[in-house]
Design an enzyme around this catalytic site. Structure first.
Site, PDB file in Angstrom:
ATOM      1  N   GLY A   1      22.444  15.988   1.920  1.00 30.14           N
ATOM      2  CA  GLY A   1      21.356  15.021   2.094  1.00 30.14           C
ATOM      3  C   GLY A   1      21.493  14.171   3.350  1.00 30.14           C
TER       4      GLY A   1
ATOM      5  CD  GLU B   1      17.256  -5.966  15.983  1.00 30.06           C
ATOM      6  OE1 GLU B   1      17.100  -6.991  16.649  1.00 30.06           O
ATOM      7  OE2 GLU B   1      17.880  -4.985  16.415  1.00 30.06           O
TER       8      GLU B   1
ATOM      9  CE  LYS C   1      13.164   6.159  13.987  1.00 34.10           C
ATOM     10  NZ  LYS C   1      13.901   5.633  12.872  1.00 34.10           N
TER      11      LYS C   1
ATOM     12  CE  LYS D   1      16.934   5.836  15.904  1.00 31.28           C
ATOM     13  NZ  LYS D   1      17.915   6.581  15.112  1.00 31.28           N
TER      14      LYS D   1
ATOM     15  CD  GLU E   1      14.829  13.453   6.954  1.00 27.76           C
ATOM     16  OE1 GLU E   1      14.182  13.943   6.016  1.00 27.76           O
ATOM     17  OE2 GLU E   1      15.065  12.248   7.073  1.00 27.76           O
TER      18      GLU E   1
ATOM     19  CB  ALA F   1      -0.891   0.001   1.234  1.00 28.74           C
TER      20      ALA F   1
END
Ligand code: HSE
Length: 447
Positions: free
Chosen positions: A187, A129, A105, A205, A190, A43
């Site tokens: 890059g 994971e 996360k 995390k 963000e 999707a």
């Protein structure tokens, strides 16, 4: 046996990596899992692009609920991200009896308790994971490999963007703002880097690792979070002169009164292996009472490294989905009825050591006043560094009516409780000879 069928929600960087690695290594993965694993439905809002990525043999839809409703799908991979629609879809997939694999996360750190409870009640697995340190199998290590241990602490470089920025600041002697621009142009960061540079991603995390290490519920709202935006090139240089590197660490520690859970810039001895983790790489140190110190290093992000973790979860679920739910590895490593109620400590109760930088008037008695305040507070000094006179001659500042020479005094302390350090910093800041806001960076020896 017919391959296990997987539905993928969101085919971006990690989703396409997962599709490609599953296809490329399908024979090897089948030999490990005991049956084939196939993504049969995807999707994505951009159906045309998704179809191009997966080819004509895979059904592509723009409605995630169509994947969840498909009775042939055994496992749903959620790669949408965020706390919004992703949470709704994960809960709907669980309610539909699907096992879930997620790299999300933020979702687990904030809503993990609700999601794991729903999964346990429905008898399905939620595997994650890829949510911590990308390709490094740290969840597996904490939850299974180190299961004999009473874990004492974990300290990790668990955000690649900020580690890249700190490495560049150190290499090039530049301040944060300039390196951030460079990282965005390349890059690495963000366009909106807030979650990374403010330490929020690392705190998500760290929250998950803390829960698994100590058997406590996920409690992101109790984490202390400080990012790297205020760090300057000068502090990185002074730290270096004192034998330390500055890293953004996610730290969680067991103490007799509670659990420390914090993310902040941290001085660590340059000789530690983790101090030498550079660029966008991640690393996690885990201290267990039986095993001692262990270190896990690798890529914390990226298409195929993260896919590696997603597929490891798919294989785990494929092996275990027919097992009695009670025989599976608990989501947070400890049995749900055996969780600890040890509190997460407020930052004021955390014990650590400190790097302080004070811009002071270079006058007789200034250092004595500063060290006097620390002594009065019972804070022991480990080292003091003052810049050479010839470096400071040209720098003056207005103090009252007079122009006075100024200099930086750097102090390393031994361990003390944070609240006591806060009070001492307030007292030092009030001295008229302390000319600028005091810089305080926490320090961990990780011994
Ligand atoms: N933005 C994260 C990082 C990667 O820079 O490490 C995904 O968790």
């Amino acid at each position: 046996m017919k391959p296990i069928q997987v539905g993928l929600l969101g085919i971006g960087v990690v989703g396409s990596g997962t599709f490609n690695v599953l296809l490329r290594n399908q024979e090897e993965i089948k030999r490990r899992a005991g049956r084939g694993i196939q993504i049969t439905m995807v999707a994505d809002l951009n159906v045309a692009r998704a179809q191009e990525l997966v080819g004509p043999g895979v059904t592509v839809v723009n409605d995630a609920r169509a994947v969840i409703a498909n009775p042939d799908i055994d496992i749903v991979i959620e790669l949408i991200g965020g706390y919004g629609i992703a949470k709704t879809l994960v809960l709907e997939a669980i309610a539909a009896g699907k096992h879930v694999v997620t790299a999300n996360k933020a979702l687990l750190a904030v809503h993990g308790t609700e999601i794991f409870a729903a999964a346990s009640a429905r008898g399905v697995m939620v595997a994650f994971e890829a949510a911590v340190a990308g390709g490094i199998p740290i969840i597996k290590a904490l939850r299974e490999g180190l299961t004999a241990n009473r874990i004492q602490w974990i300290a990790g470089i668990i955000n690649g963007t900020t580690n890249f920025i700190l490495s560049e600041m150190r290499d090039k002697g530049l301040d944060f703002g300039m390196v951030l621009k460079e990282a965005q142009a390349l890059g690495y960061a963000e366009a909106d880097p807030t979650f990374d540079i403010e330490g929020i991603d690392a705190a998500h995390k760290a929250t998950i690792m803390s829960a698994i290490a100590f058997g406590i519920p996920v409690q992101f709202d109790k984490a202390y979070i400080e990012g790297i935006t205020k760090l300057g090139a000068a502090d990185i240089k002074y730290a270096e002169q004192l034998g330390y590197r500055i890293k953004l660490l996610g730290i969680t520690k067991r103490t007799p009164t509670g659990i420390e859970l914090r993310v902040h810039p941290c001085l660590i001895p340059a000789k530690r292996l983790i101090a030498n983790v550079e660029g966008a790489m991640n690393a996690v140190v885990v201290q267990g009472d039986a095993v001692g110190t262990t270190l896990y290093y690798g890529k914390g992000a990226g298409s195929e490294p993260t896919a590696s973790a997603v597929i490891a979860d798919l294989v785990d679920i494929t092996r275990l989905h027919t097992a009695d739910a009670a025989q599976r590895v608990p989501h947070l490593a400890f049995q749900p009825n055996a969780m600890s109620d040890l509190p997460v400590l407020p930052m004021g109760e955390v014990v650590t050591s400190y790097y302080l930088r004070l811009r002071v008037a270079d006058e007789t008695g200034v250092l004595a006043k500063v060290t006097g305040i620390l002594a009065e507070a019972g804070i022991s000094i480990d080292a003091v560094l003052q810049r050479e006179a010839d470096e400071i001659k040209s720098e003056t500042a207005a103090v009252g009516q007079a122009q006075v020479a100024q200099t930086d005094v750097i102090i390393l302390t031994h361990d003390c409780v944070e609240a006591r350090m806060n009070a001492a910093i307030a007292q030092m800041q009030a001295l008229p000879t302390v000319l600028e806001p005091i810089t305080r960076i926490r320090k961990e020896e990780l011994a």
